[in-house]
Motif scaffolding. Structure first.
Motif, PDB file in Angstrom:
ATOM      1  N   ASP A  98       0.851  -1.187   0.000  1.00  0.00           N
ATOM      2  CA  ASP A  98       0.000   0.000   0.000  1.00  0.00           C
ATOM      3  C   ASP A  98       0.885   1.235   0.000  1.00  0.00           C
ATOM      4  N   ASP A  99       0.501   2.253  -0.769  1.00  0.00           N
ATOM      5  CA  ASP A  99       1.299   3.478  -0.860  1.00  0.00           C
ATOM      6  C   ASP A  99       1.243   4.230   0.458  1.00  0.00           C
ATOM      7  N   GLN A 100       2.372   4.386   1.104  1.00  0.00           N
ATOM      8  CA  GLN A 100       2.469   5.137   2.359  1.00  0.00           C
ATOM      9  C   GLN A 100       3.725   5.992   2.291  1.00  0.00           C
ATOM     10  N   GLN A 101       3.552   7.326   2.394  1.00  0.00           N
ATOM     11  CA  GLN A 101       4.705   8.207   2.301  1.00  0.00           C
ATOM     12  C   GLN A 101       5.407   8.382   3.636  1.00  0.00           C
ATOM     13  N   GLN A 102       4.646   8.452   4.731  1.00  0.00           N
ATOM     14  CA  GLN A 102       5.240   8.701   6.037  1.00  0.00           C
ATOM     15  C   GLN A 102       5.009   7.565   7.020  1.00  0.00           C
ATOM     16  N   GLY A 103       3.980   6.757   6.792  1.00  0.00           N
ATOM     17  CA  GLY A 103       3.651   5.709   7.742  1.00  0.00           C
ATOM     18  C   GLY A 103       4.464   4.448   7.576  1.00  0.00           C
ATOM     19  N   GLY A 104       5.413   4.403   6.645  1.00  0.00           N
ATOM     20  CA  GLY A 104       6.197   3.199   6.432  1.00  0.00           C
ATOM     21  C   GLY A 104       5.486   2.236   5.490  1.00  0.00           C
ATOM     22  N   THR A 105       6.128   1.106   5.206  1.00  0.00           N
ATOM     23  CA  THR A 105       5.570   0.118   4.295  1.00  0.00           C
ATOM     24  C   THR A 105       4.366  -0.554   4.939  1.00  0.00           C
ATOM     25  N   ARG A 106       3.264  -0.656   4.195  1.00  0.00           N
ATOM     26  CA  ARG A 106       2.041  -1.289   4.676  1.00  0.00           C
ATOM     27  C   ARG A 106       1.633  -2.375   3.680  1.00  0.00           C
ATOM     28  N   LEU A 107       1.001  -3.407   4.179  1.00  0.00           N
ATOM     29  CA  LEU A 107       0.518  -4.509   3.357  1.00  0.00           C
ATOM     30  C   LEU A 107      -0.998  -4.466   3.328  1.00  0.00           C
ATOM     31  N   ARG A 108      -1.574  -4.835   2.194  1.00  0.00           N
ATOM     32  CA  ARG A 108      -3.035  -4.856   2.057  1.00  0.00           C
ATOM     33  C   ARG A 108      -3.440  -6.125   1.328  1.00  0.00           C
ATOM     34  N   LEU A 109      -4.313  -6.911   1.939  1.00  0.00           N
ATOM     35  CA  LEU A 109      -4.904  -8.044   1.255  1.00  0.00           C
ATOM     36  C   LEU A 109      -5.999  -7.532   0.321  1.00  0.00           C
ATOM     37  N   TYR A 110      -6.112  -8.149  -0.861  1.00  0.00           N
ATOM     38  CA  TYR A 110      -7.244  -7.824  -1.714  1.00  0.00           C
ATOM     39  C   TYR A 110      -8.522  -8.183  -0.963  1.00  0.00           C
ATOM     40  N   SER A 111      -9.549  -7.364  -1.115  1.00  0.00           N
ATOM     41  CA  SER A 111     -10.747  -7.510  -0.282  1.00  0.00           C
ATOM     42  C   SER A 111     -11.387  -8.882  -0.448  1.00  0.00           C
ATOM     43  N   ALA A 112     -11.436  -9.390  -1.691  1.00  0.00           N
ATOM     44  CA  ALA A 112     -12.031 -10.712  -1.905  1.00  0.00           C
ATOM     45  C   ALA A 112     -11.205 -11.795  -1.226  1.00  0.00           C
ATOM     46  N   VAL A 113      -9.883 -11.675  -1.276  1.00  0.00           N
ATOM     47  CA  VAL A 113      -9.006 -12.636  -0.606  1.00  0.00           C
ATOM     48  C   VAL A 113      -9.205 -12.567   0.904  1.00  0.00           C
ATOM     49  N   ARG A 114      -9.318 -11.349   1.446  1.00  0.00           N
ATOM     50  CA  ARG A 114      -9.504 -11.198   2.891  1.00  0.00           C
ATOM     51  C   ARG A 114     -10.813 -11.829   3.341  1.00  0.00           C
ATOM     52  N   LEU A 115     -11.890 -11.610   2.579  1.00  0.00           N
ATOM     53  CA  LEU A 115     -13.176 -12.205   2.941  1.00  0.00           C
ATOM     54  C   LEU A 115     -13.128 -13.726   2.859  1.00  0.00           C
ATOM     55  N   PHE A 116     -12.507 -14.231   1.801  1.00  0.00           N
ATOM     56  CA  PHE A 116     -12.417 -15.684   1.611  1.00  0.00           C
ATOM     57  C   PHE A 116     -11.596 -16.310   2.739  1.00  0.00           C
ATOM     58  N   ALA A 117     -10.425 -15.710   3.030  1.00  0.00           N
ATOM     59  CA  ALA A 117      -9.556 -16.241   4.079  1.00  0.00           C
ATOM     60  C   ALA A 117     -10.217 -16.111   5.451  1.00  0.00           C
ATOM     61  N   GLY A 118     -10.967 -15.016   5.670  1.00  0.00           N
ATOM     62  CA  GLY A 118     -11.663 -14.843   6.934  1.00  0.00           C
ATOM     63  C   GLY A 118     -12.715 -15.919   7.159  1.00  0.00           C
ATOM     64  N   GLN A 119     -13.440 -16.283   6.092  1.00  0.00           N
ATOM     65  CA  GLN A 119     -14.420 -17.358   6.212  1.00  0.00           C
ATOM     66  C   GLN A 119     -13.741 -18.696   6.469  1.00  0.00           C
ATOM     67  N   ALA A 120     -12.594 -18.907   5.836  1.00  0.00           N
ATOM     68  CA  ALA A 120     -11.845 -20.142   6.091  1.00  0.00           C
ATOM     69  C   ALA A 120     -11.353 -20.196   7.534  1.00  0.00           C
ATOM     70  N   LEU A 121     -10.920 -19.030   8.071  1.00  0.00           N
ATOM     71  CA  LEU A 121     -10.467 -18.993   9.461  1.00  0.00           C
ATOM     72  C   LEU A 121     -11.615 -19.291  10.420  1.00  0.00           C
ATOM     73  N   ALA A 122     -12.812 -18.802  10.123  1.00  0.00           N
ATOM     74  CA  ALA A 122     -13.958 -19.017  11.002  1.00  0.00           C
ATOM     75  C   ALA A 122     -14.332 -20.487  11.101  1.00  0.00           C
ATOM     76  N   GLU A 123     -13.945 -21.287  10.119  1.00  0.00           N
ATOM     77  CA  GLU A 123     -14.263 -22.720  10.135  1.00  0.00           C
ATOM     78  C   GLU A 123     -13.249 -23.530  10.930  1.00  0.00           C
ATOM     79  N   THR A 124     -12.183 -22.880  11.413  1.00  0.00           N
ATOM     80  CA  THR A 124     -11.177 -23.569  12.207  1.00  0.00           C
ATOM     81  C   THR A 124     -11.390 -23.274  13.688  1.00  0.00           C
ATOM     82  N   ASP A 125     -10.608 -23.939  14.542  1.00  0.00           N
ATOM     83  CA  ASP A 125     -10.722 -23.696  15.981  1.00  0.00           C
ATOM     84  C   ASP A 125      -9.733 -22.642  16.466  1.00  0.00           C
ATOM     85  N   GLY A 126      -9.053 -21.947  15.534  1.00  0.00           N
ATOM     86  CA  GLY A 126      -8.064 -20.949  15.925  1.00  0.00           C
ATOM     87  C   GLY A 126      -8.537 -19.517  15.801  1.00  0.00           C
ATOM     88  N   TRP A 127      -9.866 -19.318  15.606  1.00  0.00           N
ATOM     89  CA  TRP A 127     -10.389 -17.969  15.376  1.00  0.00           C
ATOM     90  C   TRP A 127     -10.096 -17.058  16.567  1.00  0.00           C
TER      91      TRP A 127
END
Length: 892
Positions: free
Chosen positions: A303-332
């Motif tokens: 993610d473009d950050q001029q002063q806040g340092g390097t930031r990472l961003r998951l694509y929204s569809a990937v984040r939703l998909f991975a979040g649903q996969a996490l909810a199906e595990t016992d590590g939520w």
């Protein structure tokens, strides 16, 4: 994300939107002779559309051979077989140790759309062909680049915001026809584009929903985007975003899938350090290696950050998909707890740096964590109330610097209510003081005082918290006009801080004492306290507080009449505010600096300074400070001859001050409006505004009252109400003992006739570095003198003289031509004004320029004439500019 590709006939042949840069990169790679060009990026980013558009362009350019489409190959053997049909010699060959032959002229252009579907062996096969120096060139698309030596890579990422909106509207018109035109300027469209990462496939899918939903309704359902379907799938596997992500997901290793599930708890972006902390428990691979692998596979991006340092961003569809996969595990629960701890650690560290300014980019880093902080607070609420309170405090640091928000008051109230009775008293004190400060900034003085009184009266001991509460209580009392009580509270806070040896708190208390003394008119005492506070802040190393203290010292220095010194102090303060990221204080000091420049007569420098201050205020959404900037900027524009623009700004500011019930600023705005109306020749309106200023000004505002009475006396001198002029003059002189600024005293004395029996103490040129009030008073005094009613014009308009004021125009061609035009119009048509375009034609004959540039030139010329001493006779009406018809004009 990865996408599958089907038959070329299934692909809609529409030109790519917003891909001019990528197309230029592909063409440049082609022109350079690249044998393998790979367009890579997440699934649905438009790689196929881009590369096929380029292939069509090649065909239209009548290339020597046709493009061979191999996109329907299922595996490596199928790809080899299809290539052999069009490219003899592409079958299996043994590697030879002999040097490769020189490449033959190109006899085939192969298009492989979706090379990642074939797998890594597909890349090895293309490498084999290139090593064999076969006469071919390859155009490929893939989820990840092949990283071959001869490969030219073109990354196809998300669209820009404007291009994304354009594509969304294009698809919306296809989905719902003319109805889409109603949403052309709908703010929700930009949020929708940002919510789906501006990926073309995602935009096509959500646009299809606009046939049933409004943009606002669609925005509220973006969390369901995985299961939304397009009107028609452009490729097999593109029936939904879930299908696209699922195909990419299945190609990941187990550790990469687990990493995405853990990172999906972040709301928007995350620092690299936070990502490492979330992935640290997985010892099978190093976190940075997994992160880089996911980036190369286009599952996340930087993610473009001029002063806040390097930031990472998951694509929204990937984040939703991975979040649903996490909810199906016992590590939520475990992952969310780790996320909340990491966020709290990041925010508290950034907040501490933001307070001490050990890190110049601390505030930018803290603001970057705001969304994650809200999520962490939601997780802790009900589970760990004290941690929730700590998150709320870190969030409050953002609003302390960037302006008050009522929602943050509600957040702090909820955090205070959630604390257990046996919880930390220090934390409760900090939360109460933080809420009191926000209440004060929002204008709720009574509620703020109630919170602070609770802290001060508590039997528990938390010396830093009690000092801060006592200090802030003095600020609230000053806000309510209780200056004596405020002075007592500040002195108590200072004594407590010194006894506990809290240097930082002691410095703040000293600065606050200086502010109280300034409000009481004790400017030398105020400057002394501000300097002592500034010295302490520098010793402690609190750069942010140093900037604020410089601001206060600059105000006191300016009111003492030391203009150049005040300018230098405010310039230092602005530099510090920019360095530490304190934008609200930056806007305030830019306003102070512009005001000082105005007082010094440097109008051309003050104008852009006011403009910058207002721009920062609007970006922050701080309407209160914006109204203050408009108030003082309007006065500057009046002196520059831009009365119309000045009146608009001042009326806007006055409306806000009246709504906020700020009597002091109301009176100042009325006074400045009177100047604007008088300069425009609207004397009746000017008199009304001066009466309004006198009525609005509180008794403590002696400078405003004295100036208003003095100006009103001057305006009424030549009217039938001459006896009222004497009354206002006496009232102005009676207030001089309460005016702390010597320059304001001088201005009132000049206006009220106390100018050494009619002899001016200085010329207008000598007064240019004093203050705008003194310059204006001198100009009014000159106008009142009997010998200043005749304008003498030298031969050829080489000079003009008004009383004792002489203006040389011999070497100022444009100004001389404008004055000649005004004089001629005064002699031929007394009382008729000349419009701006007539003066432009006179001053710059035959020169072409824009309307805006012409207006600026005329404004500057009028301001120059007024500054030189013709302020009284050069007036403005609805027709334009003219020389006062009551002034006699003589040619010499």
């Amino acid at each position: 994300m990865r996408s599958s590709r089907g038959s070329p006939s299934r692909v809609r042949q529409r030109g790519p939107v917003g891909r001019d840069r990528e197309l230029a990169q592909v063409r440049a790679a082609w022109d350079s002779g690249a044998r393998l060009i790979t367009a890579w990026g997440p699934g649905g980013s438009g790689k196929s559309c881009l590369i096929r558009h380029f292939a069509a362009w090649l065909a239209s350019a009548k290339a020597p051979i046709a493009v061979r489409d191999l996109s329907d190959a299922r595996d490596t053997s199928d790809l080899r077989r299809k290539a052999a049909e069009v490219l003899p010699g592409s079958g299996p060959k043994k590697r030879s140790s002999k040097p490769a032959r020189k490449a033959n002229p190109t006899s085939a252009i192969l298009l492989v759309d979706g090379l990642d579907r074939i797998g890594r062996d597909g890349g090895e096969l293309i490498r084999e062909w290139l090593d064999a120096q076969l006469p071919l060139r390859v155009l490929a698309t893939s989820r990840e680049a092949l990283w071959l030596p001869e490969e030219q890579r073109v990354e196809v990422g998300p669209l820009g915001l404007a291009e994304g909106c354009e594509l969304l509207m294009r698809e919306a018109r296809d989905a719902c026809g003319a109805r889409a035109e109603e949403w052309l300027h709908e703010p929700a469209l930009e949020r929708i584009v940002d919510g789906v990462d501006a990926l073309p496939l995602s935009l096509e899918i959500v646009a299809a929903q606009l046939a049933l939903l409004s943009p606002k309704e669609l925005e509220s359902r973006l969390s369901q985007q995985l299961d939304m379907a397009p009107v028609r799938a452009p490729h097999p596997g593109h029936e939904s975003l879930r299908a696209v992500v699922d195909e990419s997901w299945s190609a990941l290793s187990a550790s990469e899938q687990m990493a995405l599930m853990r990172l999906s708890v972040c709301s928007t972006t995350m620092a690299v350090e936070m990502a490492e902390q979330l992935l640290q428990s997985d010892a099978r691979d190093r976190p940075l290696r997994v992160i880089e692998s996911l980036r190369r596979r286009a599952m996340l991006r930087l993610d473009d950050q001029q002063q806040g340092g390097t930031r990472l961003r998951l694509y929204s569809a990937v984040r939703l998909f991975a979040g649903q996969a996490l909810a199906e595990t016992d590590g939520w629960d475990r992952v969310h707890e780790a996320f909340a701890k990491a966020t709290l650690w990041q925010m508290e560290r950034a907040a501490a740096d933001a307070r001490t300014r050990a890190d110049a980019n601390a505030m930018a880093r803290l603001r970057s964590e705001e969304a994650n902080g809200q999520s962490a607070y939601a997780w802790y609420r009900g589970r760990a109330p004290e941690e929730a309170g700590r998150v709320a405090l870190a969030l409050q640091e953002i609003y302390r610097v960037h302006g008050p928000f009522p929602a943050q008051i509600d957040l702090l109230t909820e955090a205070i209510a959630g604390l257990p009775a046996s919880g930390s008293f220090a934390l409760g004190t900090q939360l109460l003081v933080a809420r009191a400060e926000l209440l004060r900034l929002c204008g709720h003085a009574a509620e703020a005082a109630a919170d602070l009184s609770v802290v001060i009266a508590a039997p528990e001991t938390d010396v830093p918290g009690k000092v801060e509460a006592q200090r802030l209580l003095g600020t609230v009392q000053r806000m309510r006009g209780e200056l004596s009580e405020a002075l007592d509270s500040k002195r108590k806070a200072l004594q407590m801080a010194r006894q506990a040896r809290l240097r930082s708190h002691e410095a703040r208390c000293l600065g606050d004492l200086g502010t109280i003394h300034a409000a009481l008119g004790q400017l030398h005492e105020a400057a002394r306290h501000h300097r002592a506070a500034l010295d302490l802040h520098r010793r402690v190393g609190d750069l942010a507080a140093e900037g604020v203290e410089l601001s206060n010292l600059g105000v006191a220095t300016h009111r003492l009449g030391h203009m150049q010194q005040a300018r230098e102090i405010h310039e230092q303060a602005v530099a510090i505010h920019r360095k530490v990221g304190n934008r609200r204080s930056e806007a305030g000091d830019l306003c102070h600096l512009a005001f000082v420049l105005h007082q010094m007569g440097k109008l051309a420098e003050a104008d852009p300074c006011f403009e910058s201050a207002l721009r920062v205020c609007m970006e922050l959404g701080d309407r209160q400070l914006a109204a203050v900037v408009k108030t003082w900027w309007g006065d500057l524009l009046t002196e520059m001859g831009r009365e119309t623009q000045s009146a608009v700004l001042l009326q806007e500011a006055l409306g806000f001050h009246e709504a906020a019930e700020d009597a002091r600023l109301q009176a100042i705005a009325h006074l400045h409006l009177a100047h604007a109306y008088r300069a425009a020749g609207r004397l009746t309106d000017a008199v009304d505004e001066l009466h309004a200023a006198i009525s609005a000004a509180p008794p403590a505002q002696a400078p405003v009252l004295a100036l208003s009475h003095a100006y009103l006396a001057r305006l009424l001198e030549g009217s039938p109400r001459i006896e009222l002029a004497a009354t206002h003059r006496r009232e102005a002189l009676s207030l001089l003992g309460q005016v702390p600024s010597p320059l304001t005293v001088l201005a009132v004395s000049l206006l009220a006739g106390q100018d050494q029996e009619g002899k001016l103490p200085m010329s207008l040129a000598e007064a240019s570095g004093l203050s705008s009030d003194v310059r204006r008073a001198l100009a009014w005094t000159v106008r009142a003198q009997p010998d200043a009613r005749t304008l003498v014009v030298g031969g050829g308009c080489q000079w003009v003289a008004l009383g004792k004021t002489r203006v040389e125009l011999g070497r100022r061609k444009s100004l001389r031509l404008i004055v000649a035009c005004l004089v001629e119009e005064r002699l031929q048509h007394p009382g008729k004004g000349l419009p701006c375009h007539r003066l432009t034609e006179a001053g710059w004959p035959g020169e072409k320029m824009s309307v805006e540039a012409a207006q600026k030139r005329v404004y500057t010329a009028m301001w120059t004439l007024r500054k030189e001493g013709l302020e009284r006779i050069v007036t403005t009406t609805q027709d334009g500019y003219l020389i006062d018809p009551s002034v006699e004009v003589r040619r010499r």
